[in-house]
Design a protein around this motif. Structure first.
Motif, PDB file in Angstrom:
ATOM      1  N   ILE A   1       2.272  55.604 107.497  1.00 18.62           N
ATOM      2  CA  ILE A   1       2.105  54.650 106.400  1.00 18.62           C
ATOM      3  C   ILE A   1       0.700  54.747 105.823  1.00 18.62           C
ATOM      4  O   ILE A   1       0.511  54.768 104.601  1.00 18.62           O
ATOM      5  CB  ILE A   1       2.388  53.210 106.893  1.00 18.62           C
ATOM      6  N   PHE A   2      -0.293  54.832 106.701  1.00 19.01           N
ATOM      7  CA  PHE A   2      -1.680  54.933 106.250  1.00 19.01           C
ATOM      8  C   PHE A   2      -1.911  56.204 105.442  1.00 19.01           C
ATOM      9  O   PHE A   2      -2.590  56.173 104.405  1.00 19.01           O
ATOM     10  CB  PHE A   2      -2.635  54.895 107.457  1.00 19.01           C
ATOM     11  N   LEU A   3      -1.355  57.309 105.887  1.00 21.39           N
ATOM     12  CA  LEU A   3      -1.546  58.579 105.179  1.00 21.39           C
ATOM     13  C   LEU A   3      -0.882  58.547 103.805  1.00 21.39           C
ATOM     14  O   LEU A   3      -1.412  59.083 102.830  1.00 21.39           O
ATOM     15  CB  LEU A   3      -1.007  59.735 106.013  1.00 21.39           C
ATOM     16  N   THR A   4       0.293  57.906 103.725  1.00 19.40           N
ATOM     17  CA  THR A   4       0.982  57.786 102.437  1.00 19.40           C
ATOM     18  C   THR A   4       0.204  56.892 101.484  1.00 19.40           C
ATOM     19  O   THR A   4       0.045  57.216 100.299  1.00 19.40           O
ATOM     20  CB  THR A   4       2.404  57.209 102.636  1.00 19.40           C
ATOM     21  N   ILE A   5      -0.282  55.772 101.997  1.00 19.09           N
ATOM     22  CA  ILE A   5      -1.072  54.851 101.175  1.00 19.09           C
ATOM     23  C   ILE A   5      -2.343  55.540 100.688  1.00 19.09           C
ATOM     24  O   ILE A   5      -2.732  55.387  99.526  1.00 19.09           O
ATOM     25  CB  ILE A   5      -1.425  53.580 101.975  1.00 19.09           C
ATOM     26  N   SER A   6      -2.968  56.313 101.560  1.00 21.02           N
ATOM     27  CA  SER A   6      -4.184  57.033 101.175  1.00 21.02           C
ATOM     28  C   SER A   6      -3.914  58.010 100.041  1.00 21.02           C
ATOM     29  O   SER A   6      -4.705  58.140  99.107  1.00 21.02           O
ATOM     30  CB  SER A   6      -4.758  57.778 102.382  1.00 21.02           C
TER      31      SER A   6
END
Length: 288
Positions: free
Chosen positions: A275-280
């Protein structure tokens, strides 16, 4: 810059956008989410310096401005225009429409932070301001414009010149906080120290790239999350008077993360990693 380094930058970027996004959506748990902007500023300084570190000439400067323009400006101007059109068709109050036009014009000249600085503070609620989040984009763009000059200035005698610039900007940031908090909050000169801190981290992180442990960066990442959770439970919302203290704390721990990185096992076992990588990846679009 190895993969682990890139991921830890992504983690910081994702954390920052989550904080700011939910702050603007009005969630009480994220009432200090505006501190995510400080992470963005430091990251910007870091990334811009890394961009120029290997090569600096007229061609690279032109490419730098071209890349920044194509990445930032189109979506920025489109979102700005959409807000104006919505206001034209749906706002009843002439005063509200006047404010939207005013903010639209300031944003169109990449000076939204100056426009809001001329009004009440960031934390005020008496003025209708749907483009408020653009203030930090204005500061970012203004930094992008002057960055090549900063790079040239600090290229020789880096430590001395950086110390002077950071000292002057940080001193102004703290002093103006007691005189005019909105000046301290909105304007580039009093925010420049954060970008410079990112530059400083970019200059020296390579020397620590082979450090055997990333424990300092890992602890700092966890501390930022715990610190913001702790603040969310505060019964009294401390506004302009003390926000600069929280900014400095976040800046210090963000800098530690940039220099030392985050432990690989912490990254791999982080439950929200995907999720963090996608948001980034979509951080700018989400912010706008």
């Amino acid at each position: 810059m190895n993969t682990n380094r890139l991921i830890h930058l992504d983690f910081l970027r994702a954390l920052a956008i989550i904080l700011v996004l939910f702050f603007h959506l009005g969630f009480d748990f994220f009432k200090y989410g505006f501190l995510g902007v400080d992470i963005f500023f430091i990251l910007s300084g870091f990334l811009m310096y890394k961009y120029f570190q290997t090569e600096f000439n007229n061609k690279s400067v032109f490419k730098y401005y071209l890349n920044r323009a194509f990445r930032v400006i189109p979506l920025y101007l489109i979102a700005n225009l959409i807000v104006l059109l919505i206001a034209f068709f749906y706002l009843i109050s002439p005063h509200e429409f006047y404010l939207i036009i005013k903010h639209y014009l300031f944003s169109s000249y990449f000076l939204p932070n100056v426009g809001y600085w001329s009004e009440e503070s960031y934390f005020g609620s008496t003025i209708f301001k749907p483009l408020l989040n653009f203030w930090s984009l204005g500061v970012e763009i203004q930094f992008y414009l002057i960055f090549p000059l900063i790079f040239l200035f600090i290229k020789n005698r880096f430590n001395t010149k950086m110390f002077i610039l950071i000292f002057l900007s940080l001193t102004g940031y703290v002093l103006f906080n007691s005189i005019s908090p909105k000046t301290s909050f909105f304007l580039l000169p009093t925010r420049l120290w954060e970008f410079l801190l990112g530059i400083y981290c970019a200059k020296y992180f390579k020397k620590l790239n082979n450090f055997k442990t990333n424990i300092f960066g890992s602890i700092s990442f966890i501390f930022i999350i715990l610190f913001l959770i702790f603040l969310s439970f505060e019964q009294f919302y401390i506004l302009e008077k003390n926000f600069y203290l929280f900014t400095i704390i976040i800046a210090i721990f963000t800098s530690v993360i940039l220099i030392f990185g985050i432990n690989k096992s912490l990254i791999e076992n982080f439950l929200l990693k995907k999720i963090f990588l996608t948001i980034s990846k979509y951080s700018y679009s989400l912010y706008v």
